[in-house]
Scaffold this motif. Structure first.
Motif, PDB file in Angstrom:
ATOM      1  N   VAL A  38      -5.449   3.947  -8.923  1.00 46.25           N
ATOM      2  CA  VAL A  38      -5.584   5.373  -9.235  1.00 46.25           C
ATOM      3  C   VAL A  38      -5.318   6.150  -7.955  1.00 46.25           C
ATOM      4  N   PHE A  39      -4.322   7.021  -8.027  1.00 47.88           N
ATOM      5  CA  PHE A  39      -3.976   7.873  -6.892  1.00 47.88           C
ATOM      6  C   PHE A  39      -4.762   9.180  -6.981  1.00 47.88           C
ATOM      7  N   SER A  40      -4.991   9.773  -5.804  1.00 45.91           N
ATOM      8  CA  SER A  40      -5.594  11.109  -5.781  1.00 45.91           C
ATOM      9  C   SER A  40      -4.766  12.023  -4.884  1.00 45.91           C
ATOM     10  N   ALA A  76       0.837  -1.223   0.000  1.00 40.36           N
ATOM     11  CA  ALA A  76       0.000   0.000   0.000  1.00 40.36           C
ATOM     12  C   ALA A  76       0.863   1.261   0.000  1.00 40.36           C
ATOM     13  N   GLY A  77       2.087   1.098   0.477  1.00 39.24           N
ATOM     14  CA  GLY A  77       2.987   2.253   0.510  1.00 39.24           C
ATOM     15  C   GLY A  77       3.708   2.407  -0.818  1.00 39.24           C
ATOM     16  N   SER A  78       4.830   3.123  -0.787  1.00 39.84           N
ATOM     17  CA  SER A  78       5.579   3.387  -2.011  1.00 39.84           C
ATOM     18  C   SER A  78       6.353   2.155  -2.473  1.00 39.84           C
ATOM     19  N   LEU A  79       6.153   1.775  -3.717  1.00 41.08           N
ATOM     20  CA  LEU A  79       6.932   0.656  -4.278  1.00 41.08           C
ATOM     21  C   LEU A  79       8.389   1.056  -4.383  1.00 41.08           C
ATOM     22  N   THR A  80       8.622   2.355  -4.675  1.00 44.80           N
ATOM     23  CA  THR A  80      10.000   2.868  -4.720  1.00 44.80           C
ATOM     24  C   THR A  80      10.688   2.615  -3.384  1.00 44.80           C
ATOM     25  N   ALA A  81      10.011   2.991  -2.300  1.00 45.64           N
ATOM     26  CA  ALA A  81      10.611   2.834  -0.965  1.00 45.64           C
ATOM     27  C   ALA A  81      10.848   1.358  -0.656  1.00 45.64           C
ATOM     28  N   TYR A 100       8.536  -2.454 -14.622  1.00 47.06           N
ATOM     29  CA  TYR A 100       8.132  -1.520 -15.682  1.00 47.06           C
ATOM     30  C   TYR A 100       6.905  -0.799 -15.159  1.00 47.06           C
ATOM     31  N   ALA A 101       6.927   0.523 -15.178  1.00 49.27           N
ATOM     32  CA  ALA A 101       5.776   1.286 -14.659  1.00 49.27           C
ATOM     33  C   ALA A 101       5.260   2.217 -15.738  1.00 49.27           C
ATOM     34  N   GLN A 102       3.948   2.304 -15.804  1.00 50.40           N
ATOM     35  CA  GLN A 102       3.304   3.236 -16.747  1.00 50.40           C
ATOM     36  C   GLN A 102       2.305   4.080 -15.961  1.00 50.40           C
ATOM     37  N   THR A 131      14.231  11.526 -13.908  1.00 50.85           N
ATOM     38  CA  THR A 131      14.608  10.243 -13.289  1.00 50.85           C
ATOM     39  C   THR A 131      14.320  10.215 -11.790  1.00 50.85           C
ATOM     40  N   ARG A 132      13.571  11.216 -11.316  1.00 52.15           N
ATOM     41  CA  ARG A 132      13.129  11.133  -9.904  1.00 52.15           C
ATOM     42  C   ARG A 132      11.880  10.259  -9.857  1.00 52.15           C
ATOM     43  N   PRO A 133      11.804   9.330  -8.929  1.00 50.60           N
ATOM     44  CA  PRO A 133      10.617   8.458  -8.863  1.00 50.60           C
ATOM     45  C   PRO A 133       9.389   9.177  -8.331  1.00 50.60           C
ATOM     46  N   LEU A 134       8.257   8.946  -8.958  1.00 54.09           N
ATOM     47  CA  LEU A 134       7.004   9.579  -8.516  1.00 54.09           C
ATOM     48  C   LEU A 134       6.801   9.339  -7.021  1.00 54.09           C
ATOM     49  N   GLY A 135       7.136   8.124  -6.614  1.00 53.39           N
ATOM     50  CA  GLY A 135       6.868   7.754  -5.226  1.00 53.39           C
ATOM     51  C   GLY A 135       7.570   8.632  -4.215  1.00 53.39           C
ATOM     52  N   ASP A 136       8.750   9.156  -4.600  1.00 58.21           N
ATOM     53  CA  ASP A 136       9.499  10.019  -3.666  1.00 58.21           C
ATOM     54  C   ASP A 136       8.755  11.320  -3.392  1.00 58.21           C
ATOM     55  N   VAL A 137       7.863  11.701  -4.297  1.00 55.63           N
ATOM     56  CA  VAL A 137       7.122  12.970  -4.150  1.00 55.63           C
ATOM     57  C   VAL A 137       5.724  12.715  -3.587  1.00 55.63           C
ATOM     58  N   ILE A 138       4.979  11.811  -4.206  1.00 48.69           N
ATOM     59  CA  ILE A 138       3.545  11.727  -3.864  1.00 48.69           C
ATOM     60  C   ILE A 138       3.305  11.205  -2.447  1.00 48.69           C
ATOM     61  N   PHE A 139       4.200  10.358  -1.970  1.00 48.54           N
ATOM     62  CA  PHE A 139       3.976   9.801  -0.628  1.00 48.54           C
ATOM     63  C   PHE A 139       4.382  10.765   0.480  1.00 48.54           C
ATOM     64  N   ALA A 190       0.426   2.062 -13.092  1.00 54.19           N
ATOM     65  CA  ALA A 190       0.422   0.601 -13.305  1.00 54.19           C
ATOM     66  C   ALA A 190       1.866   0.123 -13.269  1.00 54.19           C
ATOM     67  N   GLU A 191       2.071  -1.020 -12.646  1.00 52.18           N
ATOM     68  CA  GLU A 191       3.440  -1.562 -12.510  1.00 52.18           C
ATOM     69  C   GLU A 191       3.441  -3.032 -12.877  1.00 52.18           C
ATOM     70  N   VAL A 192       4.399  -3.433 -13.681  1.00 51.77           N
ATOM     71  CA  VAL A 192       4.555  -4.841 -14.047  1.00 51.77           C
ATOM     72  C   VAL A 192       5.899  -5.304 -13.495  1.00 51.77           C
TER      73      VAL A 192
HETATM   74  C1  LIG Z   1       3.952   5.418  -7.218  1.00 50.81           C
HETATM   75  C2  LIG Z   1       5.225   5.148  -7.010  1.00 50.81           C
HETATM   76  O1  LIG Z   1       6.185   5.631  -7.872  1.00 50.81           O
HETATM   77  C3  LIG Z   1       6.973   4.692  -8.581  1.00 50.81           C
HETATM   78  C4  LIG Z   1       7.739   5.475  -9.560  1.00 50.81           C
HETATM   79  C5  LIG Z   1       7.233   5.677 -10.827  1.00 50.81           C
HETATM   80  C6  LIG Z   1       7.830   6.715 -11.746  1.00 50.81           C
HETATM   81  O2  LIG Z   1       8.813   7.394 -11.354  1.00 50.81           O
HETATM   82  O3  LIG Z   1       7.297   6.855 -12.864  1.00 50.81           O
HETATM   83  C7  LIG Z   1       6.154   4.919 -11.293  1.00 50.81           C
HETATM   84  C8  LIG Z   1       5.611   3.930 -10.519  1.00 50.81           C
HETATM   85  C9  LIG Z   1       6.036   3.663  -9.154  1.00 50.81           C
HETATM   86  O4  LIG Z   1       6.482   2.357  -8.981  1.00 50.81           O
HETATM   87  C10 LIG Z   1       5.696   4.332  -5.872  1.00 50.81           C
HETATM   88  O5  LIG Z   1       6.887   4.441  -5.491  1.00 50.81           O
HETATM   89  O6  LIG Z   1       4.849   3.583  -5.312  1.00 50.81           O
END
Ligand SMILES: C=C(O[C@@H]1C=C(C(=O)O)C=C[C@H]1O)C(=O)O
Length: 181
Positions: A159-161, A32-37, A89-91, A110-118, A170-172
């Protein structure tokens, strides 16, 4: 040969549709948390490789999935690597929404979304859906490009809000991912 965006058309279902998931599979698919973390906790060096980032027009179905009236979005496709091994692979479908712009989510590089949104306490996400990608699925063209043998893969999406901005991630999980160990 690979064409971006890679189609992730699949029979997406709640995890309850897969009653036989192992603990390991549940641990990764339902994180449920950040996949990046979570990945960072498993490796020395985490990195993001941007495969493609392009604007696209959301279909009515995609707008409904994202619960947005906006039609323009950014499609961001990346690889998440642990110690230089591609793990995910993330889309992500990021509507051209002011909130997402303010959060720099449309220009992450190249910054991961997860580092920001969480970091945002207002973040919420829908129930994670799960899908299996068989050896005939288009995603396997990515494995070929990566020099990996085709194999059935697991994926997840939700879907995040952030405030009133909604975006899909989406992550594969790729063959070397810990989910398959
Ligand atoms: C949403 C997250 O961000 C990760 C980083 C992504 C990116 O940088 O495009 C995409 C999917 C995620 O695996 C996460 O860490 O859970």
């Amino acid at each position: 040969m690979i064409t971006f965006p890679v189609s992730l058309a699949a029979h997406w279902q709640p995890a309850s549709a897969y009653p036989h998931l192992t603990q390991q599979q549940q641990g990764w698919l339902l994180e449920a948390g950040s996949l990046t973390a979570k990945l960072k906790r498993h490796c020395q060096h985490f990195s993001v490789k941007v495969l493609n980032e392009a604007p696209f027009d959301l279909t009515k179905e995609q707008q409904a999935l994202l619960n947005t009236p906006l039609s323009q979005a950014l499609n961001r496709e990346v690889l998440l690597l642990c110690d230089d091994k591609p793990m995910v692979y993330a889309q992500s479908w990021l509507p051209a929404d002011d909130t997402l712009k303010k959060q720099q989510l449309l220009s992450m590089g190249t910054r991961p979304l997860g580092d920001v949104i969480f970091q945002d306490p207002s973040l919420s996400r829908t129930e994670i859906e799960v899908a299996e990608f068989n050896e005939q699925h288009t995603i396997q063209t990515l494995l070929a490009v990566l020099g990996k043998e085709s194999k059935p893969l697991w994926g997840r999406r939700s879907v995040f809000s952030l405030s009133n901005a909604h975006f899909l991630v989406a992550e594969v999980f790729l063959p070397e991912a810990y989910i398959y160990l």
